[in-house]
Write an enzyme that holds these catalytic residues in place. Sequence first.
Site, PDB file in Angstrom:
ATOM      1  N   ASN A  46       0.812  -1.221   0.000  1.00 63.71           N
ATOM      2  CA  ASN A  46       0.000   0.000   0.000  1.00 63.71           C
ATOM      3  C   ASN A  46       0.844   1.270   0.000  1.00 63.71           C
ATOM      4  O   ASN A  46       0.371   2.344   0.389  1.00 63.71           O
ATOM      5  CB  ASN A  46      -0.970   0.000   1.184  1.00 63.71           C
ATOM      6  CG  ASN A  46      -0.228  -0.052   2.514  1.00 63.71           C
ATOM      7  OD1 ASN A  46       1.013  -0.165   2.524  1.00 63.71           O
ATOM      8  ND2 ASN A  46      -0.941   0.041   3.608  1.00 63.71           N
ATOM      9  N   ASP A  80       3.966  -5.575   4.347  1.00 60.43           N
ATOM     10  CA  ASP A  80       2.706  -5.913   5.019  1.00 60.43           C
ATOM     11  C   ASP A  80       2.186  -7.262   4.523  1.00 60.43           C
ATOM     12  O   ASP A  80       2.762  -7.864   3.610  1.00 60.43           O
ATOM     13  CB  ASP A  80       1.669  -4.802   4.790  1.00 60.43           C
ATOM     14  CG  ASP A  80       1.646  -4.351   3.337  1.00 60.43           C
ATOM     15  OD1 ASP A  80       1.778  -5.230   2.467  1.00 60.43           O
ATOM     16  OD2 ASP A  80       1.529  -3.144   3.066  1.00 60.43           O
ATOM     17  N   ASP A 113       9.572 -17.076  20.729  1.00 59.42           N
ATOM     18  CA  ASP A 113      10.642 -16.143  21.071  1.00 59.42           C
ATOM     19  C   ASP A 113      11.287 -16.508  22.422  1.00 59.42           C
ATOM     20  O   ASP A 113      10.567 -16.760  23.394  1.00 59.42           O
ATOM     21  CB  ASP A 113      10.012 -14.745  21.158  1.00 59.42           C
ATOM     22  CG  ASP A 113      11.038 -13.628  21.122  1.00 59.42           C
ATOM     23  OD1 ASP A 113      11.760 -13.520  20.133  1.00 59.42           O
ATOM     24  OD2 ASP A 113      11.092 -12.861  22.110  1.00 59.42           O
ATOM     25  N   GLU A 118      12.962 -20.570  19.733  1.00 57.35           N
ATOM     26  CA  GLU A 118      14.202 -19.801  19.693  1.00 57.35           C
ATOM     27  C   GLU A 118      14.943 -20.181  20.966  1.00 57.35           C
ATOM     28  O   GLU A 118      14.524 -19.828  22.066  1.00 57.35           O
ATOM     29  CB  GLU A 118      13.941 -18.297  19.648  1.00 57.35           C
ATOM     30  CG  GLU A 118      15.241 -17.548  19.376  1.00 57.35           C
ATOM     31  CD  GLU A 118      15.243 -16.079  19.788  1.00 57.35           C
ATOM     32  OE1 GLU A 118      16.108 -15.342  19.320  1.00 57.35           O
ATOM     33  OE2 GLU A 118      14.396 -15.659  20.616  1.00 57.35           O
ATOM     34  N   HIS A 169      16.549 -12.379  11.498  1.00 58.44           N
ATOM     35  CA  HIS A 169      16.448 -10.918  11.614  1.00 58.44           C
ATOM     36  C   HIS A 169      17.315 -10.363  12.749  1.00 58.44           C
ATOM     37  O   HIS A 169      17.316  -9.149  12.961  1.00 58.44           O
ATOM     38  CB  HIS A 169      14.982 -10.538  11.831  1.00 58.44           C
ATOM     39  CG  HIS A 169      14.455 -11.095  13.119  1.00 58.44           C
ATOM     40  ND1 HIS A 169      14.246 -12.453  13.307  1.00 58.44           N
ATOM     41  CD2 HIS A 169      14.155 -10.507  14.290  1.00 58.44           C
ATOM     42  CE1 HIS A 169      13.833 -12.656  14.543  1.00 58.44           C
ATOM     43  NE2 HIS A 169      13.762 -11.495  15.162  1.00 58.44           N
ATOM     44  N   ASP A 170      17.987 -11.233  13.486  1.00 60.06           N
ATOM     45  CA  ASP A 170      18.854 -10.774  14.583  1.00 60.06           C
ATOM     46  C   ASP A 170      20.337 -10.961  14.271  1.00 60.06           C
ATOM     47  O   ASP A 170      21.184 -10.282  14.855  1.00 60.06           O
ATOM     48  CB  ASP A 170      18.567 -11.566  15.869  1.00 60.06           C
ATOM     49  CG  ASP A 170      17.187 -11.318  16.425  1.00 60.06           C
ATOM     50  OD1 ASP A 170      16.670 -10.195  16.261  1.00 60.06           O
ATOM     51  OD2 ASP A 170      16.616 -12.252  17.024  1.00 60.06           O
TER      52      ASP A 170
HETATM   53  C1  NOJ Z   1      14.460 -12.494  19.996  1.00 57.79           C
HETATM   54  C2  NOJ Z   1      13.938 -11.813  18.777  1.00 57.79           C
HETATM   55  O1  NOJ Z   1      14.296 -12.551  17.651  1.00 57.79           O
HETATM   56  C3  NOJ Z   1      14.519 -10.426  18.778  1.00 57.79           C
HETATM   57  O2  NOJ Z   1      14.309  -9.755  17.561  1.00 57.79           O
HETATM   58  C4  NOJ Z   1      13.922  -9.685  19.937  1.00 57.79           C
HETATM   59  O3  NOJ Z   1      14.526  -8.406  20.039  1.00 57.79           O
HETATM   60  C5  NOJ Z   1      14.135 -10.438  21.256  1.00 57.79           C
HETATM   61  N1  NOJ Z   1      13.910 -11.849  21.151  1.00 57.79           N
HETATM   62  C6  NOJ Z   1      13.192  -9.937  22.294  1.00 57.79           C
HETATM   63  O4  NOJ Z   1      11.886 -10.307  21.999  1.00 57.79           O
END
Ligand code: NOJ
Length: 535
Positions: free
Chosen positions: A26, A32, A203, A267, A328-329
């Site tokens: 959008n 999104d 998470d 995770e 993404h981390d």
């Molecule tokens: C792990 C997630 O992958 C990360 O992006 C986040 O900042 C921390 N947990 C806290 O939720």
Amino acid sequence: MSDPDAPWWKTAVLYQIYPRSFADSNADGNGDIGGILDHLDHLEWLGVDGIWLSPVTVSPNADWGYDVADFCAMQPDLGTMDELDLLVARAGQLGIRVLLDLVPNHTSEQHPWFVDSRSGRASPRRDWYVWADPGPEGTPPNNWVSSFGGPAWTLDATTGQYYLHNHLSEQPDLNWWNDDVRLAFDAIMRFWLDRGVAGFRIDVCNIIIKDAELRDNPPATEDDDFEAQLFGQRPVYNGNRPEVHDVIRRWRRLTDHYDPPRVLIGETPVKIDALAAYYGQGHDELHLAFNFPFITAPFEAHALRRIVEDTEALLPAGAWPAWTGSNHDMARLASRWAGGEVPKIRAALLMLLCLRGTPVLYQGDEIGLADVPVAHDDMRDPLGVRYFPAYAGRDAMRTPMPWRAGPGGGFTEAGVRPWLPLGDTEGNVESQRSDPGSTLTFTRELIALRRRTPDLQTGVYRSLAAPDGAWAWRRGDHVLVLLNLSDGDVTLGGMEGLEGMEGSVLIGTDRRRGGEELSGPVGLRGWEGLVIETR
Ligand code: NOJ
């Protein structure tokens, strides 16, 4: 022998989507759900069986969705519930299952539970979070540090107690000793599973339970890992408690009631022996657990092989590994492992897709997308903003997908500023899709090969002897994987397990070798990999 009864998630290739950076439908600069719907054809063409989405629920975005203010409603700029339902339905028609990210360790400070909890010591939800009296002279209750740096406690002036946060102060930790918290999350999980969601990535599921007595963490020693030394303490009491397994077993029981089978992917940033424990007896805790020793290892044959062997040895019978090189981390594999070099990227993809276990790609891995350095002024990750220049944060691995060349890169419209810079669009999806020699074509063919080769899906893993810098393993009865993770040429053969090898190449990082007939020792150039069907 492969197992024809293996559940879908064991034979699947999974793919992580970071929704804000996948595709913007959008033209507001944010990816999104509409953008995911628009690109389902890419995922189907690539051949993935499931996607997991980083959080799409309501969040003030102190930590970009990982600070949840409503676990059962959609973040408006990411989409609506109708769109999510549509995504589950349309993806399902294409054979792609949709998993969500569940964040049980903490909420946003703006979550109504926490607003209530901090409103007074007598609040009915006071005990839903971890509150404690100040230590002597008003200091925090104990020595715990946040994994984002600084004390893990913030004083609430109104009620005179500290609350715990293992991440930002905007992310108060829930108290998982409290039965009502457990019940609330049962309801959240059912809410999504009943809508057809295929499971959850969970998470930091290893830290949800804290020491009941809030004991101080012991100091780190020089034998501890980098992170413990950085924080000056071992995270013995602010997470990784044995009682966490009760909660995970509870979630597994809840999930096991669903048909078709749902999947829980934890995770689990822990060492391999602790990782193994998150599989319980192999059938009663997590289905899959992310292997952090693997993702953080150097891209070296000896180190990776050792981790894979240890994982194979330590996981309980029936447990199934998960392999990933990017998220993404962490830096994207194209940068962290491969330094942007195409042969190394392909070697990494071949490795991920040929181990025993479920491979989880991160959006962009399939095109060999590298990290995009983000200037301090453009940073959105609170960690980059806070720690630059010592640490540049996680924005570089969260930049938008380049779908095609030109302004906006097909991520958003020309003239719209994406939420994070797009970077160079040269290796975009469109250009690679039509190039038979591209990394994207290679990834797709690897996935297709895996799908039609039962030994690659479920065959047992067995290491073979290999010269320094190389790694060789068998999958099942008929597949051999040879990988040279070094600059120099190597020759494999004549060693135990490889003597008198006869076979043909199913796929090679050097595409010209596909179909090559082999007999006896096999030469590999630097960073070359081959998958071989043996006779
Ligand atoms: C792990 C997630 O992958 C990360 O992006 C986040 O900042 C921390 N947990 C806290 O939720």
